[in-house]
Design a protein around this motif. Sequence first.
Motif, PDB file in Angstrom:
ATOM      1  N   UNK A   1      33.355 -60.460   5.878  1.00 36.57           N
ATOM      2  CA  UNK A   1      33.631 -61.700   5.992  1.00 36.57           C
ATOM      3  C   UNK A   1      34.396 -62.583   4.667  1.00 36.57           C
ATOM      4  N   UNK A   2      35.152 -63.406   4.868  1.00 37.50           N
ATOM      5  CA  UNK A   2      36.178 -63.774   3.894  1.00 37.50           C
ATOM      6  C   UNK A   2      35.390 -64.283   2.719  1.00 37.50           C
ATOM      7  N   UNK A   3      35.880 -64.290   1.631  1.00 35.34           N
ATOM      8  CA  UNK A   3      35.249 -64.782   0.284  1.00 35.34           C
ATOM      9  C   UNK A   3      34.994 -66.209   0.414  1.00 35.34           C
ATOM     10  N   UNK A   4      35.926 -67.087   1.000  1.00 32.49           N
ATOM     11  CA  UNK A   4      35.824 -68.484   0.978  1.00 32.49           C
ATOM     12  C   UNK A   4      35.127 -68.997   2.371  1.00 32.49           C
ATOM     13  N   UNK A   5      34.473 -68.148   3.174  1.00 34.37           N
ATOM     14  CA  UNK A   5      33.480 -68.669   3.939  1.00 34.37           C
ATOM     15  C   UNK A   5      32.872 -70.018   3.677  1.00 34.37           C
ATOM     16  N   UNK A   6      32.812 -70.938   4.555  1.00 34.95           N
ATOM     17  CA  UNK A   6      32.145 -72.285   4.359  1.00 34.95           C
ATOM     18  C   UNK A   6      30.801 -72.227   4.924  1.00 34.95           C
TER      19      UNK A   6
ATOM     20  N   UNK B   1      21.788 -63.637   2.572  1.00 38.42           N
ATOM     21  CA  UNK B   1      21.677 -64.694   1.566  1.00 38.42           C
ATOM     22  C   UNK B   1      22.397 -64.654   0.450  1.00 38.42           C
ATOM     23  N   UNK B   2      23.186 -63.376   0.058  1.00 33.54           N
ATOM     24  CA  UNK B   2      23.875 -63.479  -1.016  1.00 33.54           C
ATOM     25  C   UNK B   2      25.339 -64.536  -0.468  1.00 33.54           C
ATOM     26  N   UNK B   3      25.543 -64.213   0.650  1.00 33.11           N
ATOM     27  CA  UNK B   3      26.625 -65.236   1.274  1.00 33.11           C
ATOM     28  C   UNK B   3      26.245 -66.695   1.162  1.00 33.11           C
ATOM     29  N   UNK B   4      24.986 -66.877   1.485  1.00 28.29           N
ATOM     30  CA  UNK B   4      24.443 -68.284   1.506  1.00 28.29           C
ATOM     31  C   UNK B   4      24.531 -68.859   0.028  1.00 28.29           C
ATOM     32  N   UNK B   5      24.144 -68.391  -0.941  1.00 32.20           N
ATOM     33  CA  UNK B   5      24.211 -68.696  -2.266  1.00 32.20           C
ATOM     34  C   UNK B   5      25.612 -69.060  -2.520  1.00 32.20           C
ATOM     35  N   UNK B   6      26.574 -68.051  -2.169  1.00 28.41           N
ATOM     36  CA  UNK B   6      27.798 -68.245  -2.723  1.00 28.41           C
ATOM     37  C   UNK B   6      28.619 -69.530  -2.026  1.00 28.41           C
TER      38      UNK B   6
END
Length: 597
Positions: free
Chosen positions: A495-500, A526-531
């Motif tokens: 998934x893209x780094x800047x996912x919203x 959860x890592x994506x959710x934190x970022x």
Amino acid sequence: MDLTNIPHPIDPHSFSQPAQARITHVDWELTVDFDNQKITGKGNYTLAHHAASEVILDVHGLTVQKVVTSAGQEVVFTLTPAKPFLGQGLVIPLPENTCRLTIFFETTPASAALQWLAPSQTAGKLHPFLFTQSQAILARTWLPCQDSPSVRFTYTARVKVPVHLLPLMSAENPEQKNATGEYFFQMEQPIPSYLLSLAVGDLAFAPVGERCGVYAEPVSLPQAAHEFAQAEEMLLAAEALYGPYLWGRYDLLVLPPSFPFGGMENPRLTFVTPTIIAGDRSLTSLIAHELAHSWSGNLVTNATWNDFWLNEGFTVYFERRIMEKLEGPAYAEMLHTLGYQDLLHTFEEMKGTPGDTRLRLSLENRDPDEGLTEIAYEKGNLFLCHLEQLVGRKKFDAFVSYYFRTFQFQSMDTARFVLFLEKELLNGNQELQEKANTQAWIYQPGLPPGAPAPRAALFEKVEAQLRLWQAGTPTAELQTGTWSSHEWLHFLRALPENISANQLEALDQACGFTESGNAELLAQWLLLAVKADYPPAAPALEEFLTHVGRRKFLVPLYTALLQTPAGTQKAQQIFQRARPNYHAVTAGTLAGLLKGR
């Protein structure tokens, strides 16, 4: 040249001097005291030496009470000055003709190998639990030993525990509790100290094959037995690849979630985290990994922790060969590709310390835990894949089998392995030696030019679906019905780094990632959710960080939280609450991460 008789390099992580005097066998008597959270015991140590004046053992966080010879003579021991993470050398004079000593000792709160768990920290919530984690150099914190992987010994143990609990060790194990609380263990094959293990809890057993079974708390046993039903099939596949399994039984013990690793290859009894129980056997390649250690690591062992890649590189390669036999080449390709992604991520993290991306490490005056990275696992595996591609699988398999047979129950260092490789596989062929590029692979940072770059064909299909999603196709309309957890993991990683947060919400509503019972997927989600600062995942994040002790998952999550002031405050608050649930291995790593924040 007889490579079995070349002396090993001195182990920088042990005070012992095994070339002068070494342990060959120990008979322990241990009492496990849950009320005072300590192990009290004595060990009768058999030594081999040639008129040595003293023997040196490693201790750290132990109280040594007295040392007595087999003739009943008490000897005055000394302790060397304490060193960070190494502890002390226990120096014992040897009266003439002394080959047996009895050492009386007990553990302390500083015995970092031990984790004492209250009933509330277990699955059943009724009884306490104790487990040890000896790798890399923590065996010395619960037993006096020569704590170097180059020293092997056999052992027995008489262990006394509360009658309602069952003890297990890296040895022949009972399958049910008795009425006395006293148990006898025997390990007839010589092992290094880091493979010493003890667990005590409310445990039950279920067979899953002729030589394989599962121990777990009774409430968890049915699910665990279902998850690991392929253990015997894996064992047969491993033997078909590289020869007979030489340890008798292969059993598994499911530990409480505070266990700091995915698994630990203690001989005859692999310790595993409950985070690999997903309900669909999708994460059981970890069992293939720990089983493979029965050859690479347990049978042929790295001589020092600088040579750790010899344990783990071979094991990752062997694990994926087992999974290829069971699930097919496409499945193994996915494992190789995910591992390669992990390796590239590790290279990025270690840009400031490129020397640590060599296979053969230099860890003197450093905690050997610093060398337990993806470099040993995945770069080591890639090197072996590279060799296989050079000579062909049939020839490479014959080499690996011969390697295990030649050095079984011995230790191996990198320099000696290179000599063996050149003699038995490259065989003086100048062109092959140049293509093998052994010096660059082992002694240089990073990856040599032309290194294999695994890419799974199934992941190309995942990426096609991801492109459709990015173009606006709703998640529910994507073709994901046949995806394994590995394909979903690749999807999340891609998934893209800047996912919203809004995009994560749409994914979550369609796929339920926040409620996933698969720890690998949940940790990545959860890592994506934190970022992305996705609030609906906050309760799941706190629950995960509080109750799961697996370092592989926790370090990235805490690191992500520390990127913002609010996240840093949250990380500190969670760590203070969660620390009692973490083993010392995990707690120490996270404390270092949070230090000064």
